[in-house]
Write a protein that holds these residues in place. Structure first.
Motif, PDB file in Angstrom:
ATOM      1  N   LEU A   1       9.186 -89.080 -14.104  1.00  0.00           N
ATOM      2  CA  LEU A   1       8.869 -89.663 -15.242  1.00  0.00           C
ATOM      3  C   LEU A   1       7.991 -89.084 -16.391  1.00  0.00           C
ATOM      4  O   LEU A   1       8.184 -89.204 -17.598  1.00  0.00           O
ATOM      5  CB  LEU A   1       8.269 -91.014 -15.186  1.00  0.00           C
ATOM      6  N   GLY A   2       7.383 -87.921 -15.756  1.00  0.00           N
ATOM      7  CA  GLY A   2       6.222 -87.278 -16.782  1.00  0.00           C
ATOM      8  C   GLY A   2       4.825 -88.187 -16.836  1.00  0.00           C
ATOM      9  O   GLY A   2       4.861 -89.309 -16.125  1.00  0.00           O
ATOM     10  N   PRO A   3       4.025 -87.780 -17.692  1.00  0.00           N
ATOM     11  CA  PRO A   3       2.705 -88.349 -17.622  1.00  0.00           C
ATOM     12  C   PRO A   3       2.759 -89.708 -18.656  1.00  0.00           C
ATOM     13  O   PRO A   3       2.020 -89.646 -19.856  1.00  0.00           O
ATOM     14  CB  PRO A   3       1.802 -87.379 -18.163  1.00  0.00           C
ATOM     15  N   ARG A   4       3.809 -90.705 -18.478  1.00  0.00           N
ATOM     16  CA  ARG A   4       3.771 -91.826 -19.361  1.00  0.00           C
ATOM     17  C   ARG A   4       3.798 -93.024 -18.535  1.00  0.00           C
ATOM     18  O   ARG A   4       4.242 -92.994 -17.240  1.00  0.00           O
ATOM     19  CB  ARG A   4       4.737 -91.713 -20.102  1.00  0.00           C
ATOM     20  N   PRO A   5       3.626 -94.136 -18.950  1.00  0.00           N
ATOM     21  CA  PRO A   5       3.731 -95.557 -18.258  1.00  0.00           C
ATOM     22  C   PRO A   5       5.188 -95.794 -17.682  1.00  0.00           C
ATOM     23  O   PRO A   5       6.090 -95.153 -18.255  1.00  0.00           O
ATOM     24  CB  PRO A   5       3.285 -96.599 -19.090  1.00  0.00           C
ATOM     25  N   GLY A   6       4.944 -96.315 -16.639  1.00  0.00           N
ATOM     26  CA  GLY A   6       6.491 -96.818 -15.929  1.00  0.00           C
ATOM     27  C   GLY A   6       6.182 -96.861 -14.241  1.00  0.00           C
ATOM     28  O   GLY A   6       5.018 -97.262 -13.850  1.00  0.00           O
ATOM     29  N   ALA A   7       7.192 -96.809 -13.822  1.00  0.00           N
ATOM     30  CA  ALA A   7       7.303 -96.877 -12.429  1.00  0.00           C
ATOM     31  C   ALA A   7       8.307 -96.211 -11.653  1.00  0.00           C
ATOM     32  O   ALA A   7       9.355 -95.836 -12.222  1.00  0.00           O
ATOM     33  CB  ALA A   7       7.609 -98.474 -11.915  1.00  0.00           C
ATOM     34  N   VAL A   8       8.082 -95.621 -10.434  1.00  0.00           N
ATOM     35  CA  VAL A   8       8.914 -94.867  -9.600  1.00  0.00           C
ATOM     36  C   VAL A   8       8.999 -95.290  -8.302  1.00  0.00           C
ATOM     37  O   VAL A   8       8.030 -95.702  -7.573  1.00  0.00           O
ATOM     38  CB  VAL A   8       8.472 -93.255  -9.797  1.00  0.00           C
TER      39      VAL A   8
END
Length: 321
Positions: free
Chosen positions: A117-124
């Protein structure tokens, strides 16, 4: 000759994958070792990691035409629980042997996240033999599962394989919940089923052996309701773990990464359905890259002094000398 460069290291179950280059550009040279780093009473062994890394790092630095390595990022499997010795010793070793001045040590789940995702909010959700979910709102990291094949990793390859073999043994015994198709697949792969416990239990690589049966479950799923039910339960576990770590505010992006999802539609179709039910505001997006790509991204952000990811000792440990 180019000026200072970065060193990116992904330390996993099959050894080291290493890349060097100039921050802000794609890696100039890559290499790998084929020996996993040892763990012992002190956790992951820094000396064994360095013994493998140094020859690779020096060779790749020369091949890339770099003057020096000023930044290093090491992502390591098991770092969250077995990383004490790495945190205590590795930055000093990298400074002494390679001249590195800025070091980031990370859990492999973090590098998988940043690669996807890169350095951004979210989930993996990272899933292969095991399964772990990780998310961030850029204030702190949130983790779910990743507890190993005896205590968790629900929905991962070993979990699916074990459930498939249980269904095979149920069919062998004549118990409810058995699958003749999975029984036939297990006999083809492992031989007569009464010998399966003797084959499985003494092995040190039990999770990998269990996971090796997961593709058979996927192959049976289109025509076998028991196999399809196993993959539906796995999909539910994937969605549950993602929901546990997904940022609460906004329409978060969620990526799936790891070899498990190469099983294709037998798993991905129920995964999408479970996500629509449990995380209706989330958006499933393709993973942009792998954990080594995540190390490279972190190295670029660290070198430019603009790293926005949360620094937590067990997840992402930053040292500047």
């Amino acid at each position: 000759m180019t000026a200072a460069g970065f060193l990116a290291v992904d330390s996993g179950g099959s050894g080291l994958r290493v890349a060097v280059g100039v921050p802000g550009r794609p890696p100039s040279a890559r290499g790998e070792s084929r020996e996993p780093v040892r763990t012992g009473a002190r956790g992951i062994d820094p000396a064994h990691l360095m013994a493998q890394l140094l020859p690779l790092a020096r060779e790749l630095t020369a091949r890339a035409g770099l003057d020096e390595l000023s930044t290093a990022v090491v992502g390591a499997a098991g770092f969250a629980t077995l990383g004490d010795a790495l945190r205590a010793e590795l930055p000093g070793l990298l400074a002494r042997e390679l001249g590195v001045r800025s070091v980031a040590l990370a859990a492999d789940a973090v590098t998988a996240y940043v690669g996807a995702l890169g350095p951004r909010p979210g989930a993996v959700v990272a899933a292969g033999t095991g399964l772990i979910a990780i998310g961030t709102d850029l204030r702190r990291w949130h983790r779910a599962d990743g507890w190993g094949h005896l205590l968790g990793d629900c929905g991962g390859g070993a979990w699916i394989g074990r459930a498939g073999l249980e269904a095979a043994l149920r069919a062998h015994d004549g118990r409810d919940g058995g699958s003749a198709a999975l029984r036939a697949g297990a006999e083809e792969q492992f031989g007569p089923l009464p010998g399966l416990p003797g084959l499985l239990y003494p092995r040190s690589d039990r999770p990998a052996l269990l996971a090796s049966f997961a593709p058979r479950v996927a192959a049976c799923a289109p025509h076998d309701p028991v196999a399809a039910g196993i993959l539906r339960a796995a999909a539910r576990a994937v969605a549950e773990s993602a929901a546990a770590v997904c940022p609460a505010s906004g329409a978060a992006e969620v990526a799936l990464t790891g070899g498990l999802f190469n099983m294709g539609d037998p798993l991905l179709v129920p995964v999408r359905e479970e996500f629509a039910d449990r995380l209706p505001r989330a958006r499933l997006v393709p993973a942009e890259g792998d954990p080594l790509h995540g190390c490279v991204r972190i190295a670029g952000e660290l070198a430019a002094e603009r790293l926005t990811l949360p620094g937590e000792s067990a997840m992402l440990h930053i040292i500047r000398t």
